[in-house]
Design a protein around this motif. Sequence first.
Motif, short mmCIF file in Angstrom:
data_model
loop_
_atom_site.label_atom_id
_atom_site.label_comp_id
_atom_site.label_asym_id
_atom_site.label_seq_id
_atom_site.Cartn_x
_atom_site.Cartn_y
_atom_site.Cartn_z
N HIS A 198 -4.99 -10.01 -6.78
CA HIS A 198 -5.32 -8.70 -6.10
C HIS A 198 -5.89 -9.50 -4.55
CE1 HIS A 198 -8.12 -5.07 -6.40
NE2 HIS A 198 -6.25 -5.19 -5.72
N LEU A 199 -6.67 -10.06 -4.35
CA LEU A 199 -7.08 -10.39 -3.51
C LEU A 199 -6.16 -11.30 -2.80
CD1 LEU A 199 -9.38 -11.32 -1.32
CD2 LEU A 199 -9.45 -13.53 -2.80
N ILE A 200 -5.33 -12.13 -3.29
CA ILE A 200 -4.15 -12.60 -2.60
C ILE A 200 -2.72 -11.80 -2.31
CG2 ILE A 200 -2.23 -14.56 -2.42
CD1 ILE A 200 -3.75 -16.00 -4.45
N MET A 201 -2.52 -10.68 -3.07
CA MET A 201 -1.82 -9.87 -2.24
C MET A 201 -1.98 -8.64 -1.37
SD MET A 201 0.89 -10.55 -4.30
CE MET A 201 1.63 -9.28 -3.99
N ASN A 202 -3.49 -8.34 -1.39
CA ASN A 202 -3.78 -7.65 -0.49
C ASN A 202 -3.78 -8.10 1.00
OD1 ASN A 202 -4.28 -4.67 -1.93
ND2 ASN A 202 -6.20 -6.18 -2.06
N MET A 203 -4.89 -10.08 1.20
CA MET A 203 -4.48 -10.42 2.54
C MET A 203 -3.25 -10.42 3.18
SD MET A 203 -8.00 -10.36 2.32
CE MET A 203 -7.61 -8.63 1.70
N LEU A 204 -2.25 -10.97 2.09
CA LEU A 204 -1.30 -11.23 2.46
C LEU A 204 -0.42 -9.77 3.21
CD1 LEU A 204 1.31 -12.51 2.39
CD2 LEU A 204 2.06 -11.83 0.52
N GLY A 205 -0.58 -8.73 2.44
CA GLY A 205 -0.60 -6.95 2.82
C GLY A 205 -1.57 -7.23 4.55
N LEU A 206 -1.97 -7.67 4.43
CA LEU A 206 -3.28 -7.26 5.85
C LEU A 206 -3.02 -8.32 6.93
CD1 LEU A 206 -5.55 -6.02 7.02
CD2 LEU A 206 -7.39 -7.59 6.10
N TYR A 207 -2.71 -9.31 6.31
CA TYR A 207 -2.23 -10.49 7.51
C TYR A 207 -0.58 -9.65 8.12
CZ TYR A 207 -0.66 -14.75 9.46
OH TYR A 207 0.28 -15.82 10.28
N LEU A 208 0.28 -9.07 6.70
CA LEU A 208 1.58 -9.00 7.66
C LEU A 208 1.22 -7.70 8.58
CD1 LEU A 208 3.49 -9.75 4.43
CD2 LEU A 208 3.56 -10.88 7.19
N PHE A 209 1.15 -6.48 8.28
CA PHE A 209 1.07 -5.48 8.44
C PHE A 209 -0.29 -5.32 9.45
CE2 PHE A 209 2.28 -3.31 4.49
CZ PHE A 209 3.69 -3.13 5.25
N GLY A 210 -1.64 -6.14 9.54
CA GLY A 210 -2.68 -5.99 10.20
C GLY A 210 -2.17 -6.26 11.69
N ARG A 211 -1.71 -7.23 11.75
CA ARG A 211 -1.29 -8.64 13.08
C ARG A 211 -0.80 -7.84 13.89
NH1 ARG A 211 1.39 -13.03 12.52
NH2 ARG A 211 2.39 -12.27 10.65
N PHE A 212 -0.06 -6.63 13.04
CA PHE A 212 1.22 -6.15 14.21
C PHE A 212 0.38 -4.81 14.61
CE2 PHE A 212 4.27 -2.38 14.03
CZ PHE A 212 4.84 -3.34 15.10
N VAL A 213 0.08 -4.57 13.75
CA VAL A 213 -1.19 -2.63 14.18
C VAL A 213 -2.36 -3.27 15.52
CG1 VAL A 213 -2.05 -0.76 12.93
CG2 VAL A 213 -0.72 -1.78 12.10
N GLU A 214 -2.46 -4.58 14.94
CA GLU A 214 -3.43 -4.82 16.05
C GLU A 214 -3.01 -5.00 17.63
OE1 GLU A 214 -7.33 -8.30 16.65
OE2 GLU A 214 -6.25 -7.76 14.86
N GLY A 252 -11.37 -2.98 -3.95
CA GLY A 252 -9.64 -3.53 -3.27
C GLY A 252 -9.36 -2.53 -1.95
N ALA A 253 -9.30 -3.04 -1.41
CA ALA A 253 -8.49 -2.84 0.66
C ALA A 253 -7.10 -2.38 -0.28
CB ALA A 253 -7.70 -4.06 0.68
N SER A 254 -6.15 -1.62 -0.59
CA SER A 254 -5.29 -1.20 -0.83
C SER A 254 -5.05 -0.56 -0.13
CB SER A 254 -4.67 -1.61 -2.37
OG SER A 254 -4.73 -2.51 -3.17
N GLY A 255 -5.75 0.32 -0.06
CA GLY A 255 -5.63 1.79 0.51
C GLY A 255 -5.24 1.81 2.13
N ALA A 256 -6.27 0.23 2.73
CA ALA A 256 -6.35 0.27 3.74
C ALA A 256 -5.15 -0.27 3.80
CB ALA A 256 -7.13 -0.14 4.42
N VAL A 257 -4.44 -0.94 3.40
CA VAL A 257 -3.69 -1.96 3.56
C VAL A 257 -2.35 -0.86 3.84
CG1 VAL A 257 -1.52 -3.41 2.81
CG2 VAL A 257 -4.09 -4.00 2.37
N MET A 258 -2.35 -0.42 2.90
CA MET A 258 -1.05 0.48 3.02
C MET A 258 -1.07 1.33 3.81
SD MET A 258 0.47 0.53 0.69
CE MET A 258 0.62 -1.64 -0.01
N GLY A 259 -2.15 2.72 4.41
CA GLY A 259 -2.79 2.64 6.03
C GLY A 259 -2.05 2.17 6.59
N LEU A 260 -2.07 0.73 7.06
CA LEU A 260 -1.76 -0.10 8.19
C LEU A 260 0.27 -0.24 7.88
CD1 LEU A 260 -4.10 -3.14 8.28
CD2 LEU A 260 -4.01 -0.79 9.73
#
Length: 166
Positions: A82-98, A137-145
């Motif tokens: 759960h942690l790894i999948m959310n952090m992977l999504g955060l890394y991929l989407f978060g960098r772009f959105v930021e 989980g951070a899934s909602g935030a990652v899906m939002g990104l």
Amino acid sequence: MIAEIKQEARYSRKREIQPRRPKVTFLIIGLNLIAFALEIRLGGSTNIYTLYNLGALVPQQVLAGDWWRLLTATFLHFGWLHLIMNMLGLYLFGRFVEFILGIKQYIFVYLATGIGSMLAVTWMSVLGYSQAGFVVGASGAVMGLGGVSIAIFIRDWLKNKFSIAK
């Protein structure tokens, strides 16, 4: 052709001056890793009592006044996968959105989608549409990104019709 080059530069990580680093994305990943380490130390990341004590979302508790659980639950994770999948999504989407939105708007979007998703789960539970009694989980935030990323591409494609945005 000049317009295409400008658009490519906008979406690429290469900058002529100094590249922007995704500081907030790495900070959020770090906070999630610290929370996970705390979970492990206090009884395990799959221990429901540990997660509850650290602030997992329990809709009845939120309705009883534990509003802080809407935020804390977004930093807790149930197990390594759960942690790894959310952090992977955060890394991929978060960098772009930021990179596109900037730090202040990115923080707002991340918190709004994270807390908003937890609030939605709570509301759906109240209405009887969800049987979720326990959420982390951070899934909602990652899906939002992810949604914001799509919105950025659609906006730019509709505005300029650049092929990279398509």
